[in-house]
Design an enzyme around this catalytic site. Structure first.
Site, PDB file in Angstrom:
ATOM      1  N   GLU A   1     -19.146 -13.477  23.705  1.00  0.00           N
ATOM      2  CA  GLU A   1     -20.324 -14.215  24.164  1.00  0.00           C
ATOM      3  C   GLU A   1     -19.838 -15.345  25.075  1.00  0.00           C
ATOM      4  O   GLU A   1     -18.991 -16.140  24.659  1.00  0.00           O
ATOM      5  CB  GLU A   1     -21.080 -14.798  22.971  1.00  0.00           C
ATOM      6  CG  GLU A   1     -22.336 -15.547  23.372  1.00  0.00           C
ATOM      7  CD  GLU A   1     -23.032 -16.180  22.175  1.00  0.00           C
ATOM      8  OE1 GLU A   1     -24.052 -16.869  22.390  1.00  0.00           O
ATOM      9  OE2 GLU A   1     -22.540 -16.008  21.043  1.00  0.00           O
TER      10      GLU A   1
ATOM     11  N   ARG B   1     -10.792 -10.051   9.721  1.00  0.00           N
ATOM     12  CA  ARG B   1     -10.859 -11.206  10.606  1.00  0.00           C
ATOM     13  C   ARG B   1      -9.576 -12.020  10.457  1.00  0.00           C
ATOM     14  O   ARG B   1      -9.004 -12.113   9.365  1.00  0.00           O
ATOM     15  CB  ARG B   1     -12.068 -12.058  10.214  1.00  0.00           C
ATOM     16  CG  ARG B   1     -12.321 -13.251  11.115  1.00  0.00           C
ATOM     17  CD  ARG B   1     -13.586 -13.959  10.675  1.00  0.00           C
ATOM     18  NE  ARG B   1     -13.913 -15.062  11.566  1.00  0.00           N
ATOM     19  CZ  ARG B   1     -15.010 -15.789  11.460  1.00  0.00           C
ATOM     20  NH1 ARG B   1     -15.882 -15.523  10.480  1.00  0.00           N
ATOM     21  NH2 ARG B   1     -15.256 -16.770  12.299  1.00  0.00           N
TER      22      ARG B   1
ATOM     23  N   LYS C   1     -16.475 -22.582  17.038  1.00  0.00           N
ATOM     24  CA  LYS C   1     -16.738 -23.189  18.347  1.00  0.00           C
ATOM     25  C   LYS C   1     -17.477 -24.516  18.194  1.00  0.00           C
ATOM     26  O   LYS C   1     -17.217 -25.467  18.935  1.00  0.00           O
ATOM     27  CB  LYS C   1     -17.545 -22.221  19.218  1.00  0.00           C
ATOM     28  CG  LYS C   1     -16.722 -21.099  19.807  1.00  0.00           C
ATOM     29  CD  LYS C   1     -17.520 -20.286  20.808  1.00  0.00           C
ATOM     30  CE  LYS C   1     -18.519 -19.396  20.148  1.00  0.00           C
ATOM     31  NZ  LYS C   1     -19.175 -18.470  21.091  1.00  0.00           N
TER      32      LYS C   1
END
Length: 492
Positions: A72, A292, A302
């Protein structure tokens, strides 16, 4: 040593091929030479990888595997993204397949072109060239057609339930009051959303699954919502945008993705992924979960990293303390080491808390054979050593930049009467003690003085003393290079 070639072996092969001058020139003429440490033909890398790693991909066929990396564009890539990128790329190439880099740009409120450019630059930094670069925004018209199909077939409905109430109802398994509205009413509200009218902005489109499902994320998730913020690529053309749960399975199928490799945090949504493809009537995509990346004492959110940037606590997103790709590369991590670390984990589903020590250990193996050696003394903790019988005027000696690799080049080592040593080393020395000046020879402490907390030593070289076994080894540098204009070669 061993059954497989190591980096040192590969570099020696480059030397024997007569390419080492070009290789080194490319390294040192590049702003970040760590990206060019290892030159190996791509197919050779894939063959080695294929032998070493067992393939987890189901129904994978040679030349037909297509994977995707869908970042993204709302932030900078971090080391967790790097794992997803590397794993997707190498497993595709294991079967001579393709990897798509697709920008998942469905939220204009958070995305911009600067992030797109940064991500493209980071992918290039990691030595990966995608076969195709696409944007989810290229398919907005198709998503709207599919959404209308879902509404007409009773698989989606319009809802204006407030956000907090919707969250509460989904938690308790309570159906929305609009869940059984007619197709006509749903299409009416859908048209209002497309046009971005004040009334349309109150509504969203939800998938019609099962509000009693044990997995709460499958309880009628939102598929489309309004957003009047101009999109960085399409401007104000669209007023409603698809959510990830709706867009991802559709675009994966439309782009011919054979294997959707995603982290296990999406595992609960796998059933929703398959449901969307089934109701859309499009070809199915295999889903492959992998763990992950989690690192000790490392924040990769973020939102949390943005806090440090906004408060001025770091230099920026490329701060060497940050886990971003730009940060870790600036700190000195090499692409081969990062790639080896990620591929060692591969597509395993086992969740482990990894240590940075392992990454830096791999990194050392990469840079050690080619890193030039220099000496340095801390500016704030330096101690002056006066060598009574030191050379006057200064003398010089040309030495290799790397003891075991002459191809790295040479440097000039200056020998002067006054040198600087580390204060911590100076504090360990005692009068009349013998110590070794690294790359020079043995020296004896003649005097130690302390003036206003500043330590200074006087010493005497012992040129005939070649016994270095039990001495303290001390790093040193000349006090100043400014007067060293007429070099006098000193014999070894």
């Amino acid at each position: 040593v061993g059954s497989e070639m190591c980096i040192r072996d590969r570099y020696r092969r480059v030397q024997l091929a007569g390419l080492h001058k070009y290789w080194l020139a490319k390294i040192y003429n590049t702003p970040s030479y760590t990206n060019h440490i290892l030159i190996i033909p791509r197919m050779q890398v894939h063959e080695e990888f294929k032998k070493k790693h067992k393939c987890p991909l189901k129904h994978a066929e040679e030349g037909k595997v297509v994977t995707r990396f869908p970042p993204e564009p709302s932030g900078y890539l971090h080391i967790g993204h790097a794992k997803a990128l590397i794993v997707n790329y190498y497993y595709a190439k294991m079967f001579n397949g393709k990897m798509i880099v697709r920008f998942d740009d469905t939220n204009p409120s958070k995305e911009n072109l600067d992030f797109v450019d940064s991500i493209i630059r980071d992918i290039k930094t990691l030595g990966i060239t995608p076969d195709t670069v696409t944007y989810t925004s290229d398919y907005f018209a198709e998503f709207m057609k599919f959404m209308e199909k879902f509404i007409k077939e009773g698989n989606a409905y319009a809802d204006d339930t407030p956000k907090d109430l919707m969250k509460e109802e989904r938690t308790k398994g309570i159906e929305s009051k609009h869940r059984e509205d007619s197709v006509e009413d749903n299409l009416k509200h859908w048209k209002e959303m497309i046009e971005g009218t004040p009334e349309g902005q109150k509504w969203c489109i939800r998938g019609k699954l099962n509000m009693k499902d044990k997995v709460k994320c499958l309880r009628d998730p939102v598929f489309f919502r309004c957003n009047l913020t101009p999109h960085h690529r399409t401007g104000t053309k669209y007023k409603a945008y698809p959510c990830y749960d709706f867009a991802c399975p559709i675009i994966d199928s439309l782009e011919g993705v054979s294997h959707a490799m995603r982290t296990i945090e999406y595992r609960d949504r796998n059933a929703l992924y398959k449901w969307v493809q089934e109701k859309a009537g499009i070809p199915k995509t295999e889903i492959q979960d992998f763990s992950r990346l989690s690192l000790v004492n490392t924040v990769m959110s973020k939102r949390k990293l943005q806090y440090f940037v906004d408060k001025g606590l770091v230099e920026g997103w490329n701060d060497p303390r940050f886990p971003t790709v730009q940060g870790i590369m600036r700190r000195g991590l090499t692409v081969p080491a990062l790639t080896e670390f990620m591929l060692e984990q591969g597509a395993s589903q086992n969740t482990n808390l990894m240590s940075w020590d392992k990454i830096w250990s791999m990194n050392k193996k990469v840079i050690d054979p080619i890193a030039p050696r220099y000496s340095a003394i801390s500016k704030t903790a330096a101690c002056e050593l006066l060598i009574e019988n030191g050379p006057e005027p200064p003398q010089s000696l040309t030495v290799p930049l790397h003891q075991k690799n002459e191809a790295v080049g040479k440097k000039t080592l200056w020998f002067t009467k006054k040198v600087l040593i580390e204060l911590d080393d100076a504090k360990l020395l005692k009068p009349e003690e013998k110590f070794t000046l690294y790359k020079w020879g043995n020296c004896k402490v003649k005097d130690i003085k302390e003036d206003n907390g500043k330590l200074s030593l006087t010493g005497e070289l012992l040129p005939d003393d070649k016994d270095f076994k039990l001495t303290k080894k001390v790093t040193w540098i000349p006090v100043s290079y400014t007067h060293l204009t007429l070099p006098t070669n000193r014999e070894v």
